[in-house]
Design an enzyme around this catalytic site. Structure first.
Site: not given
Length: 486
Positions: A229, A231, A258, A261-262, A290-291, A339, A389, A416
């Site tokens: 990730d 991000h 990923d 995002d963030r 997943n993002h 991922h 989660r 992840h």
């Protein structure tokens, strides 16, 4: 209200002291240790709703939204009028895109605490998203609605003479263009929208023709760098290239989901990755995380970022492109890279994964093989367990061992999960987590890492783990509105 358990004043006082220790650990961002202390306090005195709410906050910080929801519910059981219990449960549900349920919780918070502006703002956000989703679902039934990708003609887009950046001629992305683009990004400048659209649409066309699992072979004497990730942390992302070299015809990279995002520079990262994919098709591999999904992008900033920097249409085209990204890679025929992790079934083969109709399915949903590949996490104990989660599941070393034997591979590499040292080796060396966003969200203090897979001779490889620290970056207001950083 749950039945009150009799606790002596002495035990209650001891529990409160432990809670104070947990609060200090939380303030120092030691969330896992804080959870242990809050749990100690709860075991001594289960009658205090704030203990559960505080533990829920820790789990939210660790992205264990399923556990955060459970703790919110326990706080409510102890005290049905405790607003923060509903708040914590609502945040957990929102993070999992359960927007209608989250709105109900925030509505209760506003009723219990009318002056809570933050909760009121979250309720308004939820209601807007619910309305928008209803509208999108309604128009989705209209078969005459065009894909956003089909509405764009880049040839009609005029590039003004005043534009001072490098240009894409005849649709060909060059090294010179990418170098200039990166330089612009580092200076917080944009490329022209025509070139952004060209890059995205060309990548969409390329990925559409790929299987859901892509084979990656490393030529003798060369290496593949696997990153986890990133991000939206563009300056840390570029530091990987500074430390390890940029992608080339002889040095390939695999970014394992990923990308967005963030962080506040997700657009810069994804355009850079896509451009390198066009320049070096066998020098850049990208796995869907997943993002790279609509649900996550609505909550964690990428949708708002793209709209702020370009347009709603561009975000829709990104959404249509993320659907085409491969779900996994098989490196040297022996390393399965995905991922999230492994399925809830024991009979899943690589051929089944390769044949997933990911484009037709579109969004991964919250159950099934495609979802599990993007969301699952390893667990140190045998068997499978519910996910902390709230989506996917946790799989033990026996599950990993069975999958490797069934498919004649050596190991899996996944991402992840933030890891304090940037990576973690589990399941007797057969499951490795790699995470490449140091000081995640500017708050966790973790290292980043990447793995160099080096091919020494035909059919053989070795893994070299490299850690790195975060670098300075411009402070930009986050794009994910009220939910940034929860």
């Amino acid at each position: 209200m749950a039945a009150t358990i009799q606790v002596s004043e002495e035990i209650a006082a001891k529990a409160n002291l432990i809670k104070e220790e947990a609060n200090k650990l939380f303030a120092n961002k030691k969330y896992e240790e804080a959870i242990e202390k809050y749990t100690e306090a709860i075991d001594l005195n289960p009658n205090v709703a704030p203990y559960y709410a505080n533990r829920a906050f820790c789990n939210t910080k660790l992205e264990n939204y399923g556990l955060a929801i459970e703790d919110g519910e326990k706080a409510i059981e102890v005290d049905p009028k405790y607003a923060k219990g509903y708040y914590r449960r609502g945040v957990g549900k929102y993070a999992l895109s359960r927007f209608k349920e989250a709105a109900k919780d925030f509505r209760i918070v506003v009723k219990l605490a009318p002056n809570d502006k933050d909760a009121r703002g979250k309720l308004e956000d939820c209601e807007k998203i619910v309305q928008r989703l209803a509208f999108e679902a309604a128009i989705a039934g209209d078969h005459d609605v065009k894909r956003a990708s089909d509405t764009i003609n880049v040839q009609d887009m005029l590039v003004e003479d005043s534009y001072d950046g490098a240009r894409i001629d005849d649709g060909q992305v060059t090294k010179e263009f990418i170098d200039d683009m990166i330089d612009r990004f580092l200076k917080q400048k944009k490329i022209h929208k025509r070139y952004a659209y060209e890059i995205i649409l060309q990548c969409q066309k390329y990925f559409t023709q790929q299987p859901s699992m892509v084979d990656v072979d490393i030529p003798v004497g060369q290496k593949l760098t696997i990153c986890g990730d990133v991000h939206g942390q563009f300056y840390d992302f570029m530091n990987i290239f500074k430390l390890n070299g940029r992608p080339s015809e002889t040095h390939a990279y695999l970014f394992n989901g990923d990308f967005v995002d963030r962080g506040t520079f997700s657009l810069e990262i994804i355009l850079t990755l896509f451009a390198y994919k066009l320049l070096y098709p066998k020098g850049m591999y990208l796995t869907r995380g997943n993002h790279e999904t609509d649900d996550m992008n609505k909550v964690y900033g990428f949708e708002d970022e793209v709209k702020a920097k370009f347009s709603d249409t561009m975000f829709k085209i990104f959404s249509e492109t993320f659907v085409t990204l491969p779900l996994a890679h098989l490196v040297q025929k022996k390393i399965f890279v995905v991922h999230g992790g492994l399925s809830s079934r024991d009979d899943v083969t690589l051929d089944e994964i390769r044949a997933i109709d990911r484009i037709k399915k579109g969004q991964p949903g919250q159950e099934g093989l495609m979802c599990e590949l993007l969301w699952a996490d390893p667990h140190p104990l045998p068997g499978r367990r519910p996910s902390a989660r709230g989506v996917g599941q946790r799989f033990g070393p026996d599950v990993t061992d069975h999958f490797c034997k069934l498919n004649n591979i050596d190991m899996i590499i996944r991402s992840h999960e933030v890891k304090q040292e940037g990576y973690q080796i589990e399941h007797n060396g057969k499951c490795v987590t790699i995470f490449s966003a140091p000081n995640y969200c500017d708050s966790v203090g973790n290292k980043g890492a990447y793995i160099n897979v080096i091919c020494d001779k035909e059919g053989e490889y070795k893994l070299d783990y490299v850690q790195f620290d975060a670098v300075d970056h411009p402070k930009v207001q986050p794009y994910s509105n009220r939910f940034r950083g929860f």
